[in-house]
Write a protein that holds these residues in place. Sequence first.
Motif, PDB file in Angstrom:
ATOM      1  N   GLU A 110     -61.722  31.317  23.351  1.00 40.35           N
ATOM      2  CA  GLU A 110     -62.672  32.211  22.695  1.00 40.35           C
ATOM      3  C   GLU A 110     -63.672  32.772  23.701  1.00 40.35           C
ATOM      4  O   GLU A 110     -63.992  33.966  23.697  1.00 40.35           O
ATOM      5  CB  GLU A 110     -63.408  31.448  21.590  1.00 40.35           C
ATOM      6  CG  GLU A 110     -62.523  31.097  20.395  1.00 40.35           C
ATOM      7  CD  GLU A 110     -63.225  30.172  19.413  1.00 40.35           C
ATOM      8  OE1 GLU A 110     -64.308  29.622  19.769  1.00 40.35           O
ATOM      9  OE2 GLU A 110     -62.695  29.980  18.310  1.00 40.35           O
ATOM     10  N   GLN A 111     -64.159  31.891  24.579  1.00 42.83           N
ATOM     11  CA  GLN A 111     -65.140  32.316  25.576  1.00 42.83           C
ATOM     12  C   GLN A 111     -64.540  33.312  26.558  1.00 42.83           C
ATOM     13  O   GLN A 111     -65.185  34.288  26.953  1.00 42.83           O
ATOM     14  CB  GLN A 111     -65.673  31.102  26.332  1.00 42.83           C
ATOM     15  CG  GLN A 111     -66.721  31.437  27.369  1.00 42.83           C
ATOM     16  CD  GLN A 111     -67.937  32.106  26.750  1.00 42.83           C
ATOM     17  OE1 GLN A 111     -68.540  31.559  25.838  1.00 42.83           O
ATOM     18  NE2 GLN A 111     -68.302  33.272  27.252  1.00 42.83           N
ATOM     19  N   CYS A 112     -63.303  33.073  26.956  1.00 41.53           N
ATOM     20  CA  CYS A 112     -62.641  33.976  27.892  1.00 41.53           C
ATOM     21  C   CYS A 112     -62.463  35.361  27.285  1.00 41.53           C
ATOM     22  O   CYS A 112     -62.634  36.376  27.959  1.00 41.53           O
ATOM     23  CB  CYS A 112     -61.288  33.387  28.303  1.00 41.53           C
ATOM     24  SG  CYS A 112     -60.616  34.106  29.820  1.00 41.53           S
ATOM     25  N   THR A 113     -62.154  35.416  25.988  1.00 41.46           N
ATOM     26  CA  THR A 113     -61.991  36.700  25.299  1.00 41.46           C
ATOM     27  C   THR A 113     -63.302  37.486  25.313  1.00 41.46           C
ATOM     28  O   THR A 113     -63.325  38.688  25.587  1.00 41.46           O
ATOM     29  CB  THR A 113     -61.536  36.475  23.848  1.00 41.46           C
ATOM     30  OG1 THR A 113     -60.262  35.826  23.847  1.00 41.46           O
ATOM     31  CG2 THR A 113     -61.418  37.793  23.102  1.00 41.46           C
TER      32      THR A 113
ATOM     33  N   THR B  35     -67.570  41.704  30.743  1.00 44.05           N
ATOM     34  CA  THR B  35     -67.744  41.592  32.191  1.00 44.05           C
ATOM     35  C   THR B  35     -67.684  42.981  32.826  1.00 44.05           C
ATOM     36  O   THR B  35     -66.850  43.808  32.458  1.00 44.05           O
ATOM     37  CB  THR B  35     -66.631  40.704  32.794  1.00 44.05           C
ATOM     38  OG1 THR B  35     -66.824  39.365  32.335  1.00 44.05           O
ATOM     39  CG2 THR B  35     -66.685  40.716  34.311  1.00 44.05           C
ATOM     40  N   THR B  36     -68.576  43.232  33.769  1.00 44.50           N
ATOM     41  CA  THR B  36     -68.604  44.503  34.487  1.00 44.50           C
ATOM     42  C   THR B  36     -67.813  44.359  35.787  1.00 44.50           C
ATOM     43  O   THR B  36     -68.071  43.436  36.569  1.00 44.50           O
ATOM     44  CB  THR B  36     -70.051  44.909  34.813  1.00 44.50           C
ATOM     45  OG1 THR B  36     -70.783  45.029  33.594  1.00 44.50           O
ATOM     46  CG2 THR B  36     -70.077  46.233  35.549  1.00 44.50           C
TER      47      THR B  36
ATOM     48  N   ALA C 168     -66.864  41.050  39.956  1.00 40.57           N
ATOM     49  CA  ALA C 168     -67.117  40.981  38.513  1.00 40.57           C
ATOM     50  C   ALA C 168     -68.502  40.396  38.291  1.00 40.57           C
ATOM     51  O   ALA C 168     -68.889  39.417  38.925  1.00 40.57           O
ATOM     52  CB  ALA C 168     -66.074  40.094  37.841  1.00 40.57           C
ATOM     53  N   THR C 169     -69.240  40.994  37.375  1.00 45.27           N
ATOM     54  CA  THR C 169     -70.583  40.527  37.028  1.00 45.27           C
ATOM     55  C   THR C 169     -70.619  40.147  35.556  1.00 45.27           C
ATOM     56  O   THR C 169     -70.242  40.945  34.690  1.00 45.27           O
ATOM     57  CB  THR C 169     -71.629  41.623  37.300  1.00 45.27           C
ATOM     58  OG1 THR C 169     -71.548  42.020  38.675  1.00 45.27           O
ATOM     59  CG2 THR C 169     -73.026  41.103  37.016  1.00 45.27           C
ATOM     60  N   ILE C 170     -71.069  38.915  35.282  1.00 44.07           N
ATOM     61  CA  ILE C 170     -71.156  38.424  33.909  1.00 44.07           C
ATOM     62  C   ILE C 170     -72.603  38.036  33.623  1.00 44.07           C
ATOM     63  O   ILE C 170     -73.197  37.250  34.369  1.00 44.07           O
ATOM     64  CB  ILE C 170     -70.282  37.177  33.681  1.00 44.07           C
ATOM     65  CG1 ILE C 170     -68.877  37.371  34.215  1.00 44.07           C
ATOM     66  CG2 ILE C 170     -70.239  36.813  32.205  1.00 44.07           C
ATOM     67  CD1 ILE C 170     -68.046  36.095  34.176  1.00 44.07           C
ATOM     68  N   GLN C 171     -73.156  38.561  32.560  1.00 42.39           N
ATOM     69  CA  GLN C 171     -74.471  38.125  32.097  1.00 42.39           C
ATOM     70  C   GLN C 171     -74.250  36.899  31.205  1.00 42.39           C
ATOM     71  O   GLN C 171     -73.968  37.011  30.016  1.00 42.39           O
ATOM     72  CB  GLN C 171     -75.168  39.254  31.331  1.00 42.39           C
ATOM     73  CG  GLN C 171     -75.467  40.494  32.156  1.00 42.39           C
ATOM     74  CD  GLN C 171     -76.498  40.221  33.243  1.00 42.39           C
ATOM     75  OE1 GLN C 171     -77.315  39.294  33.136  1.00 42.39           O
ATOM     76  NE2 GLN C 171     -76.478  41.038  34.306  1.00 42.39           N
ATOM     77  N   LEU C 172     -74.345  35.720  31.795  1.00 39.33           N
ATOM     78  CA  LEU C 172     -73.916  34.494  31.124  1.00 39.33           C
ATOM     79  C   LEU C 172     -74.661  34.205  29.824  1.00 39.33           C
ATOM     80  O   LEU C 172     -74.067  33.742  28.848  1.00 39.33           O
ATOM     81  CB  LEU C 172     -74.066  33.308  32.081  1.00 39.33           C
ATOM     82  CG  LEU C 172     -73.113  33.327  33.281  1.00 39.33           C
ATOM     83  CD1 LEU C 172     -73.510  32.251  34.276  1.00 39.33           C
ATOM     84  CD2 LEU C 172     -71.669  33.131  32.830  1.00 39.33           C
TER      85      LEU C 172
ATOM     86  N   PHE D 121     -64.512  38.327  43.514  1.00 39.74           N
ATOM     87  CA  PHE D 121     -65.825  37.688  43.437  1.00 39.74           C
ATOM     88  C   PHE D 121     -66.270  37.735  41.977  1.00 39.74           C
ATOM     89  O   PHE D 121     -66.202  38.784  41.348  1.00 39.74           O
ATOM     90  CB  PHE D 121     -66.869  38.427  44.271  1.00 39.74           C
ATOM     91  CG  PHE D 121     -66.659  38.354  45.754  1.00 39.74           C
ATOM     92  CD1 PHE D 121     -67.249  37.350  46.504  1.00 39.74           C
ATOM     93  CD2 PHE D 121     -65.875  39.300  46.395  1.00 39.74           C
ATOM     94  CE1 PHE D 121     -67.066  37.289  47.883  1.00 39.74           C
ATOM     95  CE2 PHE D 121     -65.679  39.247  47.770  1.00 39.74           C
ATOM     96  CZ  PHE D 121     -66.273  38.235  48.512  1.00 39.74           C
ATOM     97  N   VAL D 122     -66.736  36.616  41.456  1.00 37.82           N
ATOM     98  CA  VAL D 122     -67.314  36.594  40.116  1.00 37.82           C
ATOM     99  C   VAL D 122     -68.745  36.078  40.223  1.00 37.82           C
ATOM    100  O   VAL D 122     -68.979  34.976  40.719  1.00 37.82           O
ATOM    101  CB  VAL D 122     -66.508  35.710  39.148  1.00 37.82           C
ATOM    102  CG1 VAL D 122     -67.124  35.775  37.749  1.00 37.82           C
ATOM    103  CG2 VAL D 122     -65.054  36.154  39.089  1.00 37.82           C
ATOM    104  N   LEU D 123     -69.684  36.891  39.770  1.00 40.44           N
ATOM    105  CA  LEU D 123     -71.102  36.549  39.788  1.00 40.44           C
ATOM    106  C   LEU D 123     -71.551  36.305  38.358  1.00 40.44           C
ATOM    107  O   LEU D 123     -71.656  37.237  37.560  1.00 40.44           O
ATOM    108  CB  LEU D 123     -71.923  37.679  40.414  1.00 40.44           C
ATOM    109  CG  LEU D 123     -71.461  38.188  41.791  1.00 40.44           C
ATOM    110  CD1 LEU D 123     -72.391  39.304  42.270  1.00 40.44           C
ATOM    111  CD2 LEU D 123     -71.409  37.056  42.799  1.00 40.44           C
TER     112      LEU D 123
END
Length: 211
Positions: free
Chosen positions: A87-90, A96-97, A107-111, A143-145
């Motif tokens: 679910e979280q991955c979806t 994700t930007t 990739a940038t994720i606003q956690l 890269f994932v931030l």
Amino acid sequence: VNILPALSGIGDKSQGDEMQQYLKIAESEGYAHDELKKIALCIDFAAYYLRSMEGRVLVDDLLGATKEKQSQLVAIWYDEAHKKMSEQCTVAQRYTTLQESEKAVIATIQLERVNISSEFPSFGKSTGMMCDWLKSQHTKPVFVLGIAKDMLVIRTTHPHFNLNEMIATMQQPHWAVSGGGHERAGTLHFAPAAQAEVLQCVREWIERIGG
């Protein structure tokens, strides 16, 4: 516990000759690699919800103190943990930007916006899942931030990135930077007011190494 080194290595995604020896020891105890992966995930799941609570008995059971209880816990918790991760991955894939250059994918994720509050998986695991997924989609380094108000979780496949070296250069006292991890996976903490400056510094570091 003879399987503990193998479980730790799987949870940490370790490789190398030593890890193969640990897996052989676990196999001699009757634990196949896939079963160890399930147990490692269940330990992450239990640790997330137990946190500061006393959970030694449950953890001992997961580690095989009682094989029957271990099998029962894994049967229950693995499916639930896997469901929450899916679910979280979806959600993360949707929000994700991505920034793609000739050399890498960033990739940038606003956690705090994509993770469901107080629910498994953790910020670190969510960021790692996105790194694994992007790695399967791209041949370039990834890269994932994972960004939160006072922390940055980094996962990358770039062979020349060294998180600890980067952190060592971030000496501005008003940033209050701390943290670390492995060369290509870890977390850095900072003063919330310094977030924009810290992110800019990280992006410049990535650009310098070919990101």
